[in-house]
Design a protein around this motif. Structure first.
Motif, PDB file in Angstrom:
ATOM      1  N   GLY A  42       0.818  -1.218   0.000  1.00 52.76           N
ATOM      2  CA  GLY A  42       0.000   0.000   0.000  1.00 52.76           C
ATOM      3  C   GLY A  42       0.850   1.266   0.000  1.00 52.76           C
ATOM      4  O   GLY A  42       0.602   2.203  -0.771  1.00 52.76           O
ATOM      5  N   GLU A  43       1.877   1.260   0.851  1.00 48.99           N
ATOM      6  CA  GLU A  43       2.697   2.470   1.002  1.00 48.99           C
ATOM      7  C   GLU A  43       3.683   2.655  -0.148  1.00 48.99           C
ATOM      8  O   GLU A  43       4.386   3.664  -0.205  1.00 48.99           O
ATOM      9  N   THR A  44       3.742   1.672  -1.042  1.00 48.54           N
ATOM     10  CA  THR A  44       4.622   1.800  -2.216  1.00 48.54           C
ATOM     11  C   THR A  44       3.821   1.681  -3.513  1.00 48.54           C
ATOM     12  O   THR A  44       4.396   1.492  -4.582  1.00 48.54           O
ATOM     13  N   SER A  45       2.495   1.793  -3.419  1.00 44.95           N
ATOM     14  CA  SER A  45       1.651   1.663  -4.620  1.00 44.95           C
ATOM     15  C   SER A  45       2.005   2.746  -5.638  1.00 44.95           C
ATOM     16  O   SER A  45       2.258   3.904  -5.265  1.00 44.95           O
ATOM     17  N   PRO A  46       1.953   2.411  -6.938  1.00 43.58           N
ATOM     18  CA  PRO A  46       2.172   3.445  -7.962  1.00 43.58           C
ATOM     19  C   PRO A  46       1.000   4.427  -8.071  1.00 43.58           C
ATOM     20  O   PRO A  46       1.142   5.474  -8.695  1.00 43.58           O
ATOM     21  N   HIS A  47      -0.151   4.094  -7.463  1.00 44.20           N
ATOM     22  CA  HIS A  47      -1.299   5.009  -7.500  1.00 44.20           C
ATOM     23  C   HIS A  47      -1.174   5.995  -6.330  1.00 44.20           C
ATOM     24  O   HIS A  47      -1.380   5.623  -5.167  1.00 44.20           O
ATOM     25  N   GLY A  48      -0.821   7.240  -6.639  1.00 46.56           N
ATOM     26  CA  GLY A  48      -0.496   8.226  -5.609  1.00 46.56           C
ATOM     27  C   GLY A  48      -1.561   8.400  -4.537  1.00 46.56           C
ATOM     28  O   GLY A  48      -1.257   8.296  -3.337  1.00 46.56           O
ATOM     29  N   PRO A  49      -2.828   8.661  -4.900  1.00 46.42           N
ATOM     30  CA  PRO A  49      -3.839   8.867  -3.855  1.00 46.42           C
ATOM     31  C   PRO A  49      -4.040   7.629  -2.980  1.00 46.42           C
ATOM     32  O   PRO A  49      -4.214   7.747  -1.757  1.00 46.42           O
ATOM     33  N   TYR A  50      -4.001   6.432  -3.584  1.00 43.73           N
ATOM     34  CA  TYR A  50      -4.135   5.210  -2.770  1.00 43.73           C
ATOM     35  C   TYR A  50      -2.947   5.096  -1.823  1.00 43.73           C
ATOM     36  O   TYR A  50      -3.108   4.828  -0.621  1.00 43.73           O
ATOM     37  N   ARG A  51      -1.742   5.330  -2.365  1.00 40.09           N
ATOM     38  CA  ARG A  51      -0.524   5.228  -1.538  1.00 40.09           C
ATOM     39  C   ARG A  51      -0.593   6.217  -0.357  1.00 40.09           C
ATOM     40  O   ARG A  51      -0.349   5.844   0.785  1.00 40.09           O
TER      41      ARG A  51
ATOM     42  N   GLY B 257      -4.904  15.643   8.255  1.00 43.41           N
ATOM     43  CA  GLY B 257      -4.295  16.429   7.177  1.00 43.41           C
ATOM     44  C   GLY B 257      -4.354  15.798   5.801  1.00 43.41           C
ATOM     45  O   GLY B 257      -3.843  16.381   4.834  1.00 43.41           O
ATOM     46  N   LEU B 258      -4.942  14.607   5.659  1.00 45.71           N
ATOM     47  CA  LEU B 258      -5.067  14.017   4.317  1.00 45.71           C
ATOM     48  C   LEU B 258      -6.084  14.855   3.532  1.00 45.71           C
ATOM     49  O   LEU B 258      -7.219  15.041   3.989  1.00 45.71           O
ATOM     50  N   PRO B 259      -5.714  15.349   2.343  1.00 46.34           N
ATOM     51  CA  PRO B 259      -6.679  16.154   1.581  1.00 46.34           C
ATOM     52  C   PRO B 259      -7.896  15.307   1.180  1.00 46.34           C
ATOM     53  O   PRO B 259      -7.760  14.136   0.790  1.00 46.34           O
ATOM     54  N   ALA B 260      -9.090  15.910   1.283  1.00 45.13           N
ATOM     55  CA  ALA B 260     -10.325  15.184   0.964  1.00 45.13           C
ATOM     56  C   ALA B 260     -10.292  14.669  -0.477  1.00 45.13           C
ATOM     57  O   ALA B 260     -10.786  13.567  -0.765  1.00 45.13           O
ATOM     58  N   ALA B 261      -9.697  15.459  -1.381  1.00 45.94           N
ATOM     59  CA  ALA B 261      -9.658  15.041  -2.790  1.00 45.94           C
ATOM     60  C   ALA B 261      -8.799  13.774  -2.944  1.00 45.94           C
ATOM     61  O   ALA B 261      -9.132  12.877  -3.744  1.00 45.94           O
ATOM     62  N   THR B 262      -7.728  13.675  -2.174  1.00 48.76           N
ATOM     63  CA  THR B 262      -6.858  12.481  -2.234  1.00 48.76           C
ATOM     64  C   THR B 262      -7.627  11.268  -1.742  1.00 48.76           C
ATOM     65  O   THR B 262      -7.605  10.195  -2.369  1.00 48.76           O
ATOM     66  N   TYR B 263      -8.325  11.450  -0.611  1.00 54.05           N
ATOM     67  CA  TYR B 263      -9.134  10.357  -0.052  1.00 54.05           C
ATOM     68  C   TYR B 263     -10.185   9.899  -1.076  1.00 54.05           C
ATOM     69  O   TYR B 263     -10.334   8.700  -1.337  1.00 54.05           O
ATOM     70  N   ASP B 264     -10.894  10.870  -1.673  1.00 55.37           N
ATOM     71  CA  ASP B 264     -11.957  10.523  -2.621  1.00 55.37           C
ATOM     72  C   ASP B 264     -11.389   9.772  -3.831  1.00 55.37           C
ATOM     73  O   ASP B 264     -11.984   8.796  -4.307  1.00 55.37           O
ATOM     74  N   GLN B 265     -10.224  10.200  -4.319  1.00 54.36           N
ATOM     75  CA  GLN B 265      -9.611   9.517  -5.477  1.00 54.36           C
ATOM     76  C   GLN B 265      -9.194   8.094  -5.115  1.00 54.36           C
ATOM     77  O   GLN B 265      -9.306   7.179  -5.929  1.00 54.36           O
ATOM     78  N   ALA B 266      -8.708   7.908  -3.887  1.00 52.50           N
ATOM     79  CA  ALA B 266      -8.320   6.552  -3.447  1.00 52.50           C
ATOM     80  C   ALA B 266      -9.545   5.636  -3.435  1.00 52.50           C
ATOM     81  O   ALA B 266      -9.496   4.492  -3.893  1.00 52.50           O
TER      82      ALA B 266
ATOM     83  N   LEU C 190     -10.368   2.312  -5.762  1.00 50.97           N
ATOM     84  CA  LEU C 190     -10.678   0.961  -5.260  1.00 50.97           C
ATOM     85  C   LEU C 190     -11.951   0.403  -5.901  1.00 50.97           C
ATOM     86  O   LEU C 190     -12.106  -0.805  -6.026  1.00 50.97           O
ATOM     87  N   GLU C 191     -12.868   1.299  -6.301  1.00 53.23           N
ATOM     88  CA  GLU C 191     -14.119   0.845  -6.929  1.00 53.23           C
ATOM     89  C   GLU C 191     -13.923   0.482  -8.397  1.00 53.23           C
ATOM     90  O   GLU C 191     -14.789  -0.150  -9.003  1.00 53.23           O
ATOM     91  N   HIS C 192     -12.795   0.920  -8.992  1.00 49.42           N
ATOM     92  CA  HIS C 192     -12.594   0.687 -10.421  1.00 49.42           C
ATOM     93  C   HIS C 192     -12.354  -0.808 -10.673  1.00 49.42           C
ATOM     94  O   HIS C 192     -11.552  -1.434  -9.983  1.00 49.42           O
TER      95      HIS C 192
END
Ligand SMILES: C[S@@+](CC[C@H](N)C(=O)[O-])C[C@H]1O[C@@H](n2cnc3c(N)ncnc32)[C@H](O)[C@@H]1O
Length: 269
Positions: free
Chosen positions: A153-162, A232-241, A245-247
């Motif tokens: 998870g912490e090394t995922s290539p998907h930035g918002p998920y990571r 401090g996690l931006p809401a937009a980052t959370y929403d993209q993650a 996951l739904e994709h």
């Protein structure tokens, strides 16, 4: 139970059984890991007549299975700090106890198998609890403990998920004391406890491929959302993650279940 800064426990607020989605979240966890846990326990010789203790039994999925394999529901005990999901298990004849395993007055007896999955990783006092769990194993019996080893998870290539998974692990460590890597230390700890025949196995599910694991991860992030945003996690980052996951084509890692086992000496000194 008190929740002042620094002493909040798993289930006080975060992952409380009273949360509307908690039983579904734990069912997702069970769907993801029960097959591997069952395989490990059968390979270790679990059989009819064994007495078993399932520590932090959650929804009771493994407790029910233990009762069917051992053919002795009344010799299986399931303990949880909040036993509200364990009614069906009690109806099956399993001995259900609501207790905090850290309570020094809690003495469940001795068992052929003491099993704990995804419990100690969330408890700050985990190192002191392992000798306690081992003391509940009959001479010659088995202690089997499964916990996480964070992977991918912490090394995922998907930035918002990571970023979201990284924020989740950090928040859980700070607020309830979760150790995402503790399972890797168990063989050494088990050796220190004098256990023998120590073994270890890992199971790594993939979010996006395994529905139960994906649901567990999504509901975990949803329950954690207010804390993640407050940290401090931006809401937009959370929403993209979450959208990621739904994709249907997403394939992501989160953690492996690492199971460690050891046998107590046949003769207690
Ligand atoms: C992540 S869930 C795992 C549930 C189950 N073992 C599984 O793997 O499906 C953790 C469980 O441990 C229980 N728990 C947490 N702290 C506990 C404590 N101090 N004593 C007893 N149970 C506890 C929680 O109530 C919850 O049911």
């Amino acid at each position: 139970m008190g929740t002042t800064a620094g002493n909040e426990c798993y289930g006080d607020v975060l992952f409380a059984a009273s949360c509307a989605s908690e039983s579904e979240r734990l069912e997702g966890l069970a769907r993801a890991f029960d097959p591997a846990s069952r395989q490990d326990l059968l390979a270790l010789g679990l059989n009819a007549g064994w007495t078993c203790l399932d520590v932090g039994a959650g929804t009771g999925s493994l407790g029910g299975w233990l009762a069917s394999v051992t053919e002795t529901a009344d010799q299986v005990t399931a303990v949880d700090r909040d036993s509200r999901f364990l009614g069906p298990l009690a109806a099956q004849g399993v001995n259900v106890i609501e207790a905090d395993i850290a309570d020094p007055d809690f003495h469940p007896g001795q068992f052929d198998l003491v099993h704990a999955r995804f419990v100690l990783m969330h408890l700050r006092e985990r190192n002191g609890l392992l000798p306690r769990l081992a003391s509940w194993v009959k001479p010659g019996g088995l202690l089997v403990v499964s916990d996480s080893l964070a992977v991918g998870g912490e090394t995922s290539p998907h930035g918002p998920y990571r970023d979201t998974v990284t924020a989740l692990w950090r928040m859980l460590a700070e607020e309830i004391g979760t150790d995402r890597h503790c399972a890797g230390q168990y063989p050494q700890v088990f050796t220190g406890l004098g256990l023998r025949d120590i073994g270890m196995r890992a199971h790594l599910p993939v979010a996006g491929l395994e529905a139960g694991f994906t649901r567990f991860l999504t509901l975990t992030l949803q329950q954690a959302k207010p804390r993640l945003l407050a940290a401090g996690l931006p809401a937009a980052t959370y929403d993209q993650a979450l959208l990621h996951l739904e994709h249907p084509l997403s394939r992501e890692l989160f953690f492996a279940m690492v199971t460690c086992w050891g046998r107590t000496s046949a003769i207690r000194r």
